[in-house]
Design an enzyme around this catalytic site. Structure first.
Site, PDB file in Angstrom:
ATOM      1  N   ASP A   1       0.822  -1.219   0.000  1.00 51.16           N
ATOM      2  CA  ASP A   1       0.000   0.000   0.000  1.00 51.16           C
ATOM      3  C   ASP A   1       0.850   1.261   0.000  1.00 51.16           C
ATOM      4  O   ASP A   1       0.432   2.301   0.495  1.00 51.16           O
ATOM      5  CB  ASP A   1      -0.940  -0.010   1.221  1.00 51.16           C
TER       6      ASP A   1
ATOM      7  N   ASP B   1       1.930   6.408   2.347  1.00 49.86           N
ATOM      8  CA  ASP B   1       1.160   5.206   2.693  1.00 49.86           C
ATOM      9  C   ASP B   1      -0.286   5.500   2.320  1.00 49.86           C
ATOM     10  O   ASP B   1      -0.865   6.487   2.770  1.00 49.86           O
ATOM     11  CB  ASP B   1       1.282   4.944   4.201  1.00 49.86           C
TER      12      ASP B   1
ATOM     13  N   LYS C   1       4.313   1.449  15.920  1.00 49.66           N
ATOM     14  CA  LYS C   1       3.265   2.350  16.422  1.00 49.66           C
ATOM     15  C   LYS C   1       3.613   2.945  17.797  1.00 49.66           C
ATOM     16  O   LYS C   1       2.902   2.744  18.782  1.00 49.66           O
ATOM     17  CB  LYS C   1       1.910   1.615  16.492  1.00 49.66           C
TER      18      LYS C   1
HETATM   19  N1  GDD Z   1      -0.535 -11.354   3.036  1.00 49.60           N
HETATM   20  C1  GDD Z   1      -0.734 -10.571   4.092  1.00 49.60           C
HETATM   21  N2  GDD Z   1      -1.244 -11.142   5.216  1.00 49.60           N
HETATM   22  N3  GDD Z   1      -0.431  -9.271   4.008  1.00 49.60           N
HETATM   23  C2  GDD Z   1      -0.653  -8.498   5.111  1.00 49.60           C
HETATM   24  C3  GDD Z   1      -1.163  -9.027   6.310  1.00 49.60           C
HETATM   25  C4  GDD Z   1      -1.484 -10.426   6.360  1.00 49.60           C
HETATM   26  O1  GDD Z   1      -1.960 -10.964   7.353  1.00 49.60           O
HETATM   27  N4  GDD Z   1      -1.274  -8.001   7.193  1.00 49.60           N
HETATM   28  C5  GDD Z   1      -0.832  -6.887   6.573  1.00 49.60           C
HETATM   29  N5  GDD Z   1      -0.470  -7.178   5.300  1.00 49.60           N
HETATM   30  C6  GDD Z   1       0.050  -6.257   4.293  1.00 49.60           C
HETATM   31  C7  GDD Z   1      -0.912  -5.106   4.004  1.00 49.60           C
HETATM   32  O2  GDD Z   1      -1.734  -5.394   2.889  1.00 49.60           O
HETATM   33  C8  GDD Z   1       0.045  -3.968   3.704  1.00 49.60           C
HETATM   34  O3  GDD Z   1       0.409  -3.983   2.319  1.00 49.60           O
HETATM   35  C9  GDD Z   1       1.289  -4.303   4.507  1.00 49.60           C
HETATM   36  O4  GDD Z   1       1.216  -5.679   4.822  1.00 49.60           O
HETATM   37  C10 GDD Z   1       1.397  -3.475   5.789  1.00 49.60           C
HETATM   38  O5  GDD Z   1       0.210  -3.642   6.530  1.00 49.60           O
HETATM   39  P1  GDD Z   1      -0.650  -2.380   7.013  1.00 49.60           P
HETATM   40  O6  GDD Z   1      -1.845  -2.939   7.704  1.00 49.60           O
HETATM   41  O7  GDD Z   1      -0.856  -1.408   5.916  1.00 49.60           O
HETATM   42  O8  GDD Z   1       0.312  -1.795   8.114  1.00 49.60           O
HETATM   43  P2  GDD Z   1       0.552  -0.279   8.557  1.00 49.60           P
HETATM   44  O9  GDD Z   1       0.411   0.641   7.412  1.00 49.60           O
HETATM   45  O10 GDD Z   1      -0.259  -0.022   9.759  1.00 49.60           O
HETATM   46  O11 GDD Z   1       2.102  -0.321   9.005  1.00 49.60           O
HETATM   47  C11 GDD Z   1       3.080  -0.888   8.174  1.00 49.60           C
HETATM   48  O12 GDD Z   1       3.476   0.028   7.180  1.00 49.60           O
HETATM   49  C12 GDD Z   1       4.104   1.240   7.660  1.00 49.60           C
HETATM   50  C13 GDD Z   1       4.488   2.067   6.454  1.00 49.60           C
HETATM   51  O13 GDD Z   1       3.368   2.434   5.748  1.00 49.60           O
HETATM   52  C14 GDD Z   1       4.281  -1.274   9.047  1.00 49.60           C
HETATM   53  O14 GDD Z   1       5.170  -2.006   8.225  1.00 49.60           O
HETATM   54  C15 GDD Z   1       4.974  -0.036   9.631  1.00 49.60           C
HETATM   55  O15 GDD Z   1       6.137  -0.410  10.331  1.00 49.60           O
HETATM   56  C16 GDD Z   1       5.349   0.926   8.519  1.00 49.60           C
HETATM   57  O16 GDD Z   1       5.915   2.124   9.054  1.00 49.60           O
HETATM   58 MG    MG Z   2      -0.253   0.571   5.444  1.00 51.03          MG
END
Ligand code: GDD
Ligand code: MG
Length: 360
Positions: free
Chosen positions: A111, A223, A162
């Protein structure tokens, strides 16, 4: 051959309330499903094999991208029965990788829109001799991200997902969601259960003395976790601020896709995209917005920083500012919808029903 894993699963992958059928990576940004931009950028960086790790609504990816050959890629799909978390998803696709134990494997959150220099991250990984290398970006408010302090050589000293308290927020560097893992590190992630790479794998590796290297840069980074960010990202792709080889057409103030009909005196600015079969009526003004396929904007509407779902209809003279209108929703004439309002798919608002400003 360089290969990559793209994480496109998890729980919150629908761009609610824009669509109930389409996971976020498939919502069009600048005319193509968002994921296309990531795939095309990876290909341009020399990556040939990509495994999509999916869970929710997984069945929409393969019919669209197939084996990836249209993008010059070899694409594979792995679907989790239950979401395995970021680390679990990575471990779950390990059997599909061709890399040898010491080889670098790229991993991308699905994303993120970014101008990351992917070969530079791989270079950083090679020259530092790290086990894992992470792309880091600076943000004003790190609370929605993974906080990643580094020492003066760029070596990661901690990973805190977080962070909330002022004491925790010791830097403005956060995890930008792109990593290089040595293949052997992927194999150490426990299989068959949910694992968070951010909450478990990275802190665990650091506790064990592994070498995690950060590469901080100031390239474009966003993001797309909120609808507002999605609109911004789409506009930045059209404007050329966010680099992608997959934008169909020239960069500029607007992108009008084939079969869209835009009245000659309508004004489209700020990276607005008008999707296939969409109609924009006389005198309408649309700035920094995404009008998805088949949507109808009636004459005189004023739209800014908004997302208009596929097949939605916006009535004459209606004002939208920072609004998200779900697929197929009907907004009558002379409404005013502002800042963060989200209209569900298929919902209707009658003529002259909502105002924010006075009646003058
Ligand atoms: N296959 C799969 N299975 N993908 C997953 C799963 C899962 O269970 N959970 C999350 N993802 C994928 C999401 O689709 C996304 O592309 C990515 O992993 C990160 O998950 P998010 O749910 O978007 O996390 P976030 O935005 O709160 O935080 C993450 O991204 C930040 C940067 O945008 C973390 O990696 C943070 O450390 C980072 O700063
Ligand atoms: Mg994200």
């Amino acid at each position: 051959m360089t290969e990559a894993i793209l994480l496109v699963g998890g729980k919150g992958t629908r761009l609610r309330p824009l669509t109930v059928h389409t996971p976020k990576p498939m919502v069009p940004a600048a005319g193509v499903p968002f994921l296309t931009h990531q795939l095309a950028r990876a290909r341009a960086a020399g990556i040939e094999h990509i495994v999509l790790a999916t869970s929710y609504l997984a069945e929409v990816f393969e019919p669209y991208f197939g084996d990836g050959s249209a993008l010059g890629l070899h694409l594979e799909y792995v679907t989790e029965e239950e979401p395995l978390g970021t680390g679990g998803a990575i471990r779950n696709v390990a059997a599909r990788l061709h890399s040898a134990p010491g080889d670098p494997v790229l991993i991308f959150n699905g994303d993120i829109l970014t101008g990351l220099d992917i070969p530079a991250l791989v270079d950083t990984h090679r020259t530092s001799g790290a086990d894992v290398s992470l792309h880091l970006t600076r943000v004003e408010d790190p609370r929605a991200f993974g906080l990643v302090p580094t020492d003066d050589t760029g070596r990661v000293t901690a990973f805190l997902e977080k962070p909330q308290t002022p004491e925790e927020i010791v830097t403005d560097q956060v995890n930008a969601g792109a990593y290089v893992f040595n293949r052997s590190v992927i194999d150490t992630i426990p299989a068959g259960r949910p694992v968070s790479v951010e909450r478990e794998t990275f802190p665990g590796l650091l506790a064990d003395g592994a070498h995690l290297q950060g590469m901080v840069d100031s390239t474009y980074w966003l993001d797309l976790g909120t609808p507002q960010a999605f609109v911004r990202g789409s506009a930045d792709l059209v404007l050329g601020r966010a680099p992608s080889p997959a934008v169909p057409g020239r960069r500029g103030d607007r992108l009008v896709l084939e079969t869209a009909e835009v009245a000659p005196d309508a004004k489209l600015t700020g990276g607005t995209v008008v999707g296939r079969g969409a109609v924009v009526g006389a005198g309408a003004r649309i700035d920094g917005s995404a009008v998805l396929d088949g949507a109808v904007i009636e004459p005189g509407a004023r739209i800014r920083d908004s997302l208009i779902g596929a097949g939605a209809r916006i009535g004459a003279r209606t004002v939208l500012d920072g609004a998200v209108i779900g697929d197929g929703a009907r907004i009558g004439a002379d409404n005013e919808l502002r800042d963060g309002i989200r209209i569900w798919c298929g919902a209707g608002i009658p003529d002259g029903a909502v105002r924010f400003s006075s009646d003058q």
